[in-house]
Write an enzyme that holds these catalytic residues in place. Sequence first.
Site, PDB file in Angstrom:
ATOM      1  N   ASN A  71       0.830  -1.200   0.000  1.00  0.00           N
ATOM      2  CA  ASN A  71       0.000   0.000   0.000  1.00  0.00           C
ATOM      3  C   ASN A  71       0.865   1.251   0.000  1.00  0.00           C
ATOM      4  O   ASN A  71       2.007   1.237   0.467  1.00  0.00           O
ATOM      5  CB  ASN A  71      -0.930   0.025   1.216  1.00  0.00           C
ATOM      6  CG  ASN A  71      -0.200   0.059   2.544  1.00  0.00           C
ATOM      7  OD1 ASN A  71      -0.014  -0.985   3.167  1.00  0.00           O
ATOM      8  ND2 ASN A  71       0.222   1.234   3.009  1.00  0.00           N
ATOM      9  N   ALA A  72       0.303   2.332  -0.512  1.00  0.00           N
ATOM     10  CA  ALA A  72       0.922   3.640  -0.337  1.00  0.00           C
ATOM     11  C   ALA A  72       0.700   4.088   1.101  1.00  0.00           C
ATOM     12  O   ALA A  72      -0.318   3.762   1.711  1.00  0.00           O
ATOM     13  CB  ALA A  72       0.307   4.645  -1.303  1.00  0.00           C
ATOM     14  N   LYS A  97      -2.521   8.292   7.574  1.00  0.00           N
ATOM     15  CA  LYS A  97      -2.326   8.651   8.973  1.00  0.00           C
ATOM     16  C   LYS A  97      -3.365   9.700   9.381  1.00  0.00           C
ATOM     17  O   LYS A  97      -3.559  10.694   8.680  1.00  0.00           O
ATOM     18  CB  LYS A  97      -0.921   9.207   9.187  1.00  0.00           C
ATOM     19  CG  LYS A  97       0.177   8.166   9.059  1.00  0.00           C
ATOM     20  CD  LYS A  97       0.201   7.250  10.263  1.00  0.00           C
ATOM     21  CE  LYS A  97       1.397   6.325  10.229  1.00  0.00           C
ATOM     22  NZ  LYS A  97       1.495   5.481  11.436  1.00  0.00           N
ATOM     23  N   ASP A 128      -4.752   4.825   9.910  1.00  0.00           N
ATOM     24  CA  ASP A 128      -3.912   4.434  11.045  1.00  0.00           C
ATOM     25  C   ASP A 128      -3.966   5.541  12.080  1.00  0.00           C
ATOM     26  O   ASP A 128      -3.611   6.686  11.808  1.00  0.00           O
ATOM     27  CB  ASP A 128      -2.476   4.209  10.574  1.00  0.00           C
ATOM     28  CG  ASP A 128      -1.575   3.683  11.677  1.00  0.00           C
ATOM     29  OD1 ASP A 128      -2.074   3.418  12.788  1.00  0.00           O
ATOM     30  OD2 ASP A 128      -0.364   3.540  11.426  1.00  0.00           O
ATOM     31  N   ASN A 130      -2.717   5.126  15.407  1.00  0.00           N
ATOM     32  CA  ASN A 130      -1.637   4.994  16.388  1.00  0.00           C
ATOM     33  C   ASN A 130      -2.118   5.152  17.825  1.00  0.00           C
ATOM     34  O   ASN A 130      -1.443   5.736  18.673  1.00  0.00           O
ATOM     35  CB  ASN A 130      -0.508   5.991  16.106  1.00  0.00           C
ATOM     36  CG  ASN A 130       0.299   5.637  14.874  1.00  0.00           C
ATOM     37  OD1 ASN A 130       0.350   6.407  13.917  1.00  0.00           O
ATOM     38  ND2 ASN A 130       0.921   4.465  14.860  1.00  0.00           N
ATOM     39  N   GLU A 154      -6.638   0.929  11.757  1.00  0.00           N
ATOM     40  CA  GLU A 154      -5.499   0.395  12.504  1.00  0.00           C
ATOM     41  C   GLU A 154      -5.332   1.111  13.842  1.00  0.00           C
ATOM     42  O   GLU A 154      -5.254   2.343  13.883  1.00  0.00           O
ATOM     43  CB  GLU A 154      -4.228   0.540  11.661  1.00  0.00           C
ATOM     44  CG  GLU A 154      -2.995  -0.067  12.284  1.00  0.00           C
ATOM     45  CD  GLU A 154      -1.804  -0.020  11.340  1.00  0.00           C
ATOM     46  OE1 GLU A 154      -0.673   0.119  11.849  1.00  0.00           O
ATOM     47  OE2 GLU A 154      -1.997  -0.130  10.105  1.00  0.00           O
ATOM     48  N   ASP A 177      -1.901  -3.021  15.949  1.00  0.00           N
ATOM     49  CA  ASP A 177      -0.476  -2.855  15.665  1.00  0.00           C
ATOM     50  C   ASP A 177       0.299  -2.760  16.975  1.00  0.00           C
ATOM     51  O   ASP A 177       0.907  -3.723  17.425  1.00  0.00           O
ATOM     52  CB  ASP A 177      -0.264  -1.611  14.810  1.00  0.00           C
ATOM     53  CG  ASP A 177       1.213  -1.313  14.553  1.00  0.00           C
ATOM     54  OD1 ASP A 177       2.063  -2.171  14.851  1.00  0.00           O
ATOM     55  OD2 ASP A 177       1.534  -0.213  14.064  1.00  0.00           O
ATOM     56  N   LYS A 201       5.369  -6.428  12.433  1.00  0.00           N
ATOM     57  CA  LYS A 201       6.591  -5.757  12.003  1.00  0.00           C
ATOM     58  C   LYS A 201       7.785  -6.578  12.482  1.00  0.00           C
ATOM     59  O   LYS A 201       7.855  -6.964  13.648  1.00  0.00           O
ATOM     60  CB  LYS A 201       6.640  -4.331  12.557  1.00  0.00           C
ATOM     61  CG  LYS A 201       5.490  -3.469  12.047  1.00  0.00           C
ATOM     62  CD  LYS A 201       5.511  -2.057  12.613  1.00  0.00           C
ATOM     63  CE  LYS A 201       4.352  -1.245  12.034  1.00  0.00           C
ATOM     64  NZ  LYS A 201       4.295   0.132  12.560  1.00  0.00           N
TER      65      LYS A 201
END
Length: 317
Positions: A71-72, A97, A128, A130, A154, A177, A201
Amino acid sequence: MTGRAFAIPLRTRFRGITVREGMLVRGAAGWGEFSPFAEYGPRECARWWAACYEAAELGWPAPVRDTVPVNATVPAVGPEEAARIVASSGCTTAKVKVAERGQSEANDVARVEAVRDALGPRGRVRIDVNGAWDVDTAVRMIRLLDRFELEYVEQPCATVDELAEVRRRVSVPIAADESIRRAEDPLRVRDAEAADVVVLKVQPLGGVRAALRLAEECGLPVVVSSAVETSVGLAAGVALAAALPELPYACGLATLRLLHADVCDDPLLPVHGVLPVRRVDVSEQRLAEVEIDPAAWQARLAAARAAWEQVEREPGP
């Protein structure tokens, strides 16, 4: 093994940083990357060391595919820049983001809308967070942003319990994540039914083999993502994605363009939305251009290695 430290500026602030630092280590199997973030202590860095050691000395499991869809990644930029990033990426999936410091909800909506418009109706958009939202904010914002047909969200909240509550209250799939890679018990996400997807990750989880074991134990669909690494670190993520039995989602490994430079003459950049499965070699000239005094990073690596050896000596559960 010998190590050399680097510092590479980012094109846009990402995760609160403007420069990506780390150390590259060469061993019998090739190059490994050790690049834990500045706030991580020795015990958390231990897994990053284990991943670096695996790459440099042991190598990786055999792949089951030759390419990995990616993905970009769209940082907290304006809508025009967001659209440009997506259009130039060649990818049909984008991760955006949101909830970044200094960005308003209106900024987030405009960014996601621009990405959806750039991808068209057949593209896939994921966001995402975070862990920045509380539960009520997460529910409200997910419902608001789902008018752009979100693939998944995410880490909308910081804790596993919050993720589970949000998942019960929205129809959009939830991905975990930080609740995986920074957790003492990463399987709690599965046990609490807190996520539909897990983001893995390599460096934070201790290497490709460790991540493969976690994926098997977790039993949920996996997306492999990067920790904003050079091509050396990205190659480990590609190796993980290539070794997974199933890969239902595009992976977050097309992050090299977030950096102003790389250490390879043939960097891991996507073509038509995929990355090739291969090792990379470090260019002496390119590394020299971004090389810094290694003393601080040698100290971090030594502390991480000692912490890892201590973990290995501890009795199992």
